[in-house]
Design a protein around this motif. Structure first.
Motif, PDB file in Angstrom:
ATOM      1  N   ALA A  11       0.805  -1.223   0.000  1.00 44.38           N
ATOM      2  CA  ALA A  11       0.000   0.000   0.000  1.00 44.38           C
ATOM      3  C   ALA A  11       0.835   1.269   0.000  1.00 44.38           C
ATOM      4  O   ALA A  11       0.300   2.357  -0.201  1.00 44.38           O
ATOM      5  N   GLY A  12       2.144   1.147   0.227  1.00 40.87           N
ATOM      6  CA  GLY A  12       2.987   2.336   0.301  1.00 40.87           C
ATOM      7  C   GLY A  12       3.088   3.065  -1.026  1.00 40.87           C
ATOM      8  O   GLY A  12       3.254   2.444  -2.076  1.00 40.87           O
ATOM      9  N   GLN A  13       3.016   4.379  -0.970  1.00 41.39           N
ATOM     10  CA  GLN A  13       3.060   5.179  -2.202  1.00 41.39           C
ATOM     11  C   GLN A  13       4.484   5.527  -2.624  1.00 41.39           C
ATOM     12  O   GLN A  13       4.712   5.915  -3.763  1.00 41.39           O
ATOM     13  N   GLY A  14       5.450   5.416  -1.735  1.00 42.59           N
ATOM     14  CA  GLY A  14       6.840   5.610  -2.120  1.00 42.59           C
ATOM     15  C   GLY A  14       7.150   7.009  -2.607  1.00 42.59           C
ATOM     16  O   GLY A  14       7.580   7.191  -3.752  1.00 42.59           O
ATOM     17  N   LYS A  15       6.966   7.997  -1.752  1.00 44.06           N
ATOM     18  CA  LYS A  15       7.189   9.385  -2.163  1.00 44.06           C
ATOM     19  C   LYS A  15       8.625   9.645  -2.575  1.00 44.06           C
ATOM     20  O   LYS A  15       8.903  10.491  -3.425  1.00 44.06           O
ATOM     21  N   ARG A  16       9.575   8.899  -1.976  1.00 48.04           N
ATOM     22  CA  ARG A  16      10.989   9.112  -2.330  1.00 48.04           C
ATOM     23  C   ARG A  16      11.306   8.657  -3.741  1.00 48.04           C
ATOM     24  O   ARG A  16      12.314   9.046  -4.324  1.00 48.04           O
ATOM     25  N   MET A  17      10.428   7.819  -4.319  1.00 50.36           N
ATOM     26  CA  MET A  17      10.637   7.384  -5.693  1.00 50.36           C
ATOM     27  C   MET A  17      10.280   8.488  -6.673  1.00 50.36           C
ATOM     28  O   MET A  17      10.842   8.582  -7.775  1.00 50.36           O
ATOM     29  N   GLY A  18       9.344   9.346  -6.289  1.00 54.19           N
ATOM     30  CA  GLY A  18       8.970  10.481  -7.130  1.00 54.19           C
ATOM     31  C   GLY A  18       8.199  10.119  -8.376  1.00 54.19           C
ATOM     32  O   GLY A  18       8.155  10.891  -9.339  1.00 54.19           O
ATOM     33  N   ALA A  19       7.545   8.939  -8.377  1.00 50.28           N
ATOM     34  CA  ALA A  19       6.827   8.507  -9.578  1.00 50.28           C
ATOM     35  C   ALA A  19       5.428   9.100  -9.671  1.00 50.28           C
ATOM     36  O   ALA A  19       4.837   9.131 -10.749  1.00 50.28           O
ATOM     37  N   GLY A  20       4.872   9.526  -8.535  1.00 52.63           N
ATOM     38  CA  GLY A  20       3.517  10.065  -8.545  1.00 52.63           C
ATOM     39  C   GLY A  20       2.451   9.003  -8.397  1.00 52.63           C
ATOM     40  O   GLY A  20       1.255   9.313  -8.427  1.00 52.63           O
ATOM     41  N   TYR A  21       2.848   7.742  -8.277  1.00 48.70           N
ATOM     42  CA  TYR A  21       1.908   6.644  -8.042  1.00 48.70           C
ATOM     43  C   TYR A  21       2.667   5.535  -7.322  1.00 48.70           C
ATOM     44  O   TYR A  21       3.871   5.655  -7.060  1.00 48.70           O
ATOM     45  N   ASN A  22       1.963   4.465  -6.977  1.00 49.18           N
ATOM     46  CA  ASN A  22       2.558   3.373  -6.206  1.00 49.18           C
ATOM     47  C   ASN A  22       3.824   2.851  -6.883  1.00 49.18           C
ATOM     48  O   ASN A  22       3.777   2.388  -8.021  1.00 49.18           O
ATOM     49  N   GLN A  24       5.371   0.240  -6.563  1.00 58.37           N
ATOM     50  CA  GLN A  24       5.358  -1.189  -6.866  1.00 58.37           C
ATOM     51  C   GLN A  24       4.732  -1.505  -8.214  1.00 58.37           C
ATOM     52  O   GLN A  24       4.766  -2.640  -8.670  1.00 58.37           O
ATOM     53  N   PHE A  25       4.169  -0.477  -8.862  1.00 57.65           N
ATOM     54  CA  PHE A  25       3.659  -0.633 -10.212  1.00 57.65           C
ATOM     55  C   PHE A  25       4.693  -0.221 -11.255  1.00 57.65           C
ATOM     56  O   PHE A  25       4.458  -0.383 -12.460  1.00 57.65           O
ATOM     57  N   LEU A  26       5.826   0.310 -10.826  1.00 53.60           N
ATOM     58  CA  LEU A  26       6.886   0.673 -11.760  1.00 53.60           C
ATOM     59  C   LEU A  26       7.434  -0.572 -12.448  1.00 53.60           C
ATOM     60  O   LEU A  26       7.435  -1.671 -11.884  1.00 53.60           O
ATOM     61  N   SER A  27       7.914  -0.382 -13.660  1.00 50.72           N
ATOM     62  CA  SER A  27       8.421  -1.505 -14.446  1.00 50.72           C
ATOM     63  C   SER A  27       9.840  -1.877 -14.026  1.00 50.72           C
ATOM     64  O   SER A  27      10.714  -1.012 -13.892  1.00 50.72           O
ATOM     65  N   LEU A  28      10.052  -3.165 -13.815  1.00 51.17           N
ATOM     66  CA  LEU A  28      11.374  -3.726 -13.546  1.00 51.17           C
ATOM     67  C   LEU A  28      11.612  -4.808 -14.586  1.00 51.17           C
ATOM     68  O   LEU A  28      10.983  -5.875 -14.536  1.00 51.17           O
ATOM     69  N   LEU A  29      12.464  -4.506 -15.560  1.00 49.00           N
ATOM     70  CA  LEU A  29      12.715  -5.400 -16.692  1.00 49.00           C
ATOM     71  C   LEU A  29      11.414  -5.829 -17.365  1.00 49.00           C
ATOM     72  O   LEU A  29      11.204  -7.005 -17.660  1.00 49.00           O
ATOM     73  N   GLY A  30      10.521  -4.858 -17.576  1.00 50.43           N
ATOM     74  CA  GLY A  30       9.322  -5.117 -18.357  1.00 50.43           C
ATOM     75  C   GLY A  30       8.114  -5.595 -17.590  1.00 50.43           C
ATOM     76  O   GLY A  30       7.045  -5.784 -18.184  1.00 50.43           O
ATOM     77  N   GLN A  31       8.247  -5.797 -16.277  1.00 47.71           N
ATOM     78  CA  GLN A  31       7.114  -6.237 -15.472  1.00 47.71           C
ATOM     79  C   GLN A  31       7.043  -5.404 -14.205  1.00 47.71           C
ATOM     80  O   GLN A  31       8.077  -4.939 -13.703  1.00 47.71           O
ATOM     81  N   PRO A  32       5.830  -5.231 -13.642  1.00 47.10           N
ATOM     82  CA  PRO A  32       5.716  -4.451 -12.412  1.00 47.10           C
ATOM     83  C   PRO A  32       6.547  -5.060 -11.279  1.00 47.10           C
ATOM     84  O   PRO A  32       6.670  -6.287 -11.183  1.00 47.10           O
ATOM     85  N   LEU A 218      16.034   1.199  -7.996  1.00 47.75           N
ATOM     86  CA  LEU A 218      15.445   0.544  -9.162  1.00 47.75           C
ATOM     87  C   LEU A 218      16.513   0.211 -10.197  1.00 47.75           C
ATOM     88  O   LEU A 218      16.504  -0.881 -10.781  1.00 47.75           O
ATOM     89  N   LEU A 219      17.447   1.120 -10.415  1.00 50.88           N
ATOM     90  CA  LEU A 219      18.542   0.849 -11.352  1.00 50.88           C
ATOM     91  C   LEU A 219      19.399  -0.316 -10.872  1.00 50.88           C
ATOM     92  O   LEU A 219      19.799  -1.183 -11.666  1.00 50.88           O
ATOM     93  N   LEU A 220      19.682  -0.351  -9.564  1.00 50.46           N
ATOM     94  CA  LEU A 220      20.475  -1.437  -9.005  1.00 50.46           C
ATOM     95  C   LEU A 220      19.731  -2.764  -9.131  1.00 50.46           C
ATOM     96  O   LEU A 220      20.332  -3.794  -9.468  1.00 50.46           O
ATOM     97  N   ALA A 221      18.423  -2.750  -8.887  1.00 49.87           N
ATOM     98  CA  ALA A 221      17.630  -3.974  -9.013  1.00 49.87           C
ATOM     99  C   ALA A 221      17.673  -4.508 -10.441  1.00 49.87           C
ATOM    100  O   ALA A 221      17.758  -5.723 -10.659  1.00 49.87           O
ATOM    101  N   GLU A 222      17.598  -3.610 -11.420  1.00 52.57           N
ATOM    102  CA  GLU A 222      17.677  -4.029 -12.819  1.00 52.57           C
ATOM    103  C   GLU A 222      19.018  -4.691 -13.110  1.00 52.57           C
ATOM    104  O   GLU A 222      19.075  -5.728 -13.792  1.00 52.57           O
TER     105      GLU A 222
END
Length: 239
Positions: A11-22, A24-32, A218-222
């Protein structure tokens, strides 16, 4: 195999990510990111039920991810509470009564491997509560409210705590219910059991099991996933 239930707070929105949305919906190698996390447990023979807990406005997106990825073990997607603690409590309630051993894992930790997860389950099967942790690399200093150093803490006895964390259901529910009625807020689920005086075992964690919080994470995870894929490809070609 063990009959485990998994609660994934997402449920965390991750404000430090700066995406403007959750995040956990960001793409990591083509998948959320969330899809990578859920798949770990979808593929485990130890796991029979998965519950994902999300913010009310994110439920439709989570449902879409589960459907697209064809996750069969997700038995519920429920709305979280005002805090992570409230969300986990809601997730625990959504598991069936057959589940008596519960694992809590952050939705933003998609890099856990099945090998490490299964090792953790085997190593902690005799304990009513256990967490993963890794040694602290940096020197840790305790300070007061204005920044004065009070003490330098011994690194040998310090661990940076990760998820997954595993609990006997009865004790986890008791701790959450007691905390809710008392207004106590812990830093993680294990801290609730510690607060009640229950012992919690520390097991060896995984250096690559990072929680994605910032764009740099996210870059490190990729990079980590790409290296794993290359290693798997090499191993497969040598068979």
């Amino acid at each position: 195999m063990a009959n485990l239930g998994i609660v994934i707070p997402a449920a965390g929105q991750g404000k430090r990510m700066g995406a403007g949305y959750n995040k956990q919906f960001l793409s990591l190698l083509g998948q959320p990111i969330l899809a990578h996390t859920v798949r770990i447990f979808e593929e485990s023979d130890f796991v029979s039920e998965i519950v994902i807990v999300g913010a009310e406005g994110d439920i439709a997106v989570i449902e879409e991810i589960v459907t697209q990825q064809r996750f069969k073990k997700v038995v519920a997607i429920c709305i979280g509470g005002a805090s992570r603690q409230d969300s986990v409590r809601a997730g625990v309630r959504a598991l069936s009564s057959a589940i008596q051993r519960i694992v809590v894992h952050d939705g933003a930790r998609p890099l856990l491997t099945l090998e490490v997860f299964h090792r953790f389950i085997e190593e902690t099967k005799e304990y009513p509560a256990a967490v993963m942790g890794i040694p602290v690399k940096d020197t840790i200093k305790e300070i007061d409210s204005i920044g004065n150093i009070l003490a330098t803490l011994p690194r040998d006895s310090l661990r940076a705590v990760q998820t997954p964390q595993i609990f006997d259901r009865e004790k986890l529910e008791e701790a959450h219910n007691r905390a809710a009625s008392s207004g106590y807020c812990g830093t993680d689920d294990a801290s609730l059991l510690e607060w009640m005086g229950y012992p919690v075992q520390m097991a060896e964690g995984m250096q690559g099991n990072l929680k994605i919080t910032t764009p740099e994470d996210l870059l490190l995870a990729e990079m980590i996933l790409e290296n794993r894929q290359r290693a798997d490809s090499r191993d497969g070609s040598s068979v």
